[in-house]
Design a protein around this motif. Structure first.
Motif, mmCIF file in Angstrom:
data_model
loop_
_atom_site.group_PDB
_atom_site.id
_atom_site.type_symbol
_atom_site.label_atom_id
_atom_site.label_comp_id
_atom_site.label_asym_id
_atom_site.label_seq_id
_atom_site.Cartn_x
_atom_site.Cartn_y
_atom_site.Cartn_z
ATOM 1 N N LEU A 30 -12.424 -16.139 19.635
ATOM 2 C CA LEU A 30 -13.439 -16.204 18.583
ATOM 3 C C LEU A 30 -12.765 -16.307 17.225
ATOM 4 O O LEU A 30 -11.719 -15.709 16.991
ATOM 5 C CB LEU A 30 -14.316 -14.951 18.612
ATOM 6 N N ARG A 31 -13.378 -17.037 16.342
ATOM 7 C CA ARG A 31 -12.853 -17.187 14.985
ATOM 8 C C ARG A 31 -13.962 -16.880 13.989
ATOM 9 O O ARG A 31 -15.133 -17.115 14.269
ATOM 10 C CB ARG A 31 -12.363 -18.618 14.765
ATOM 11 N N SER A 32 -13.577 -16.393 12.862
ATOM 12 C CA SER A 32 -14.559 -16.102 11.818
ATOM 13 C C SER A 32 -14.461 -17.092 10.663
ATOM 14 O O SER A 32 -15.294 -17.088 9.762
ATOM 15 C CB SER A 32 -14.382 -14.667 11.297
ATOM 16 N N SER A 33 -13.437 -17.945 10.696
ATOM 17 C CA SER A 33 -13.241 -18.915 9.624
ATOM 18 C C SER A 33 -12.456 -20.112 10.164
ATOM 19 O O SER A 33 -11.676 -19.980 11.108
ATOM 20 C CB SER A 33 -12.478 -18.256 8.479
ATOM 21 N N THR A 34 -12.611 -21.259 9.517
ATOM 22 C CA THR A 34 -11.826 -22.420 9.916
ATOM 23 C C THR A 34 -10.359 -22.262 9.555
ATOM 24 O O THR A 34 -9.518 -22.981 10.069
ATOM 25 C CB THR A 34 -12.370 -23.697 9.257
ATOM 26 N N SER A 35 -10.058 -21.318 8.666
ATOM 27 C CA SER A 35 -8.672 -21.104 8.275
ATOM 28 C C SER A 35 -7.944 -20.114 9.174
ATOM 29 O O SER A 35 -6.758 -19.876 8.981
ATOM 30 C CB SER A 35 -8.604 -20.633 6.819
ATOM 31 N N ASP A 36 -8.649 -19.534 10.158
ATOM 32 C CA ASP A 36 -7.995 -18.621 11.103
ATOM 33 C C ASP A 36 -6.931 -19.384 11.886
ATOM 34 O O ASP A 36 -7.141 -20.510 12.315
ATOM 35 C CB ASP A 36 -8.997 -18.036 12.096
ATOM 36 N N THR A 37 -5.783 -18.753 12.070
ATOM 37 C CA THR A 37 -4.723 -19.335 12.884
ATOM 38 C C THR A 37 -4.568 -18.494 14.138
ATOM 39 O O THR A 37 -4.971 -17.337 14.195
ATOM 40 C CB THR A 37 -3.394 -19.385 12.122
ATOM 41 N N LEU A 38 -3.981 -19.101 15.143
ATOM 42 C CA LEU A 38 -3.789 -18.388 16.403
ATOM 43 C C LEU A 38 -2.623 -17.462 16.371
ATOM 44 O O LEU A 38 -1.661 -17.510 15.851
ATOM 45 C CB LEU A 38 -3.635 -19.388 17.555
#
Length: 88
Positions: free
Chosen positions: A80-88
């Protein structure tokens, strides 16, 4: 009753009770549970080339355990991500 004449809700209820699903049922399960659209033919291709969900063979019929479908789908969805800028 002929499977063609079963309503979608009834078909989903039947699928929910089965521990292992045929390819067409597995395709429908992935779509209703995870929103992943894979045609039965695509699952067949993945079974021959690799990269698809694990299955058992009952004679010549592939049967997909729901747990294997769940694990494979979650892997496909990723975290799950909360932003498009989240990285793995």
């Amino acid at each position: 009753m002929d499977p063609i004449h079963i309503k979608a809700a009834e078909r989903d209820a039947l699928i929910s009770r089965k521990p292992r699903l045929r390819r067409d049922e597995a395709s429908r399960y992935l779509e209703t549970q995870f929103g992943l659209t894979y045609a039965p033919a695509t699952l067949a291709t993945l079974a021959t080339r690799g990269g698809g969900p694990a299955y058992h063979l009952a004679n010549r019929t592939p049967l997909y355990p729901k747990t294997a479908l769940d694990e494979w789908a979650i892997e496909k969805l990723g975290p799950l991500r909360s932003s498009t800028s989240d990285t793995l």
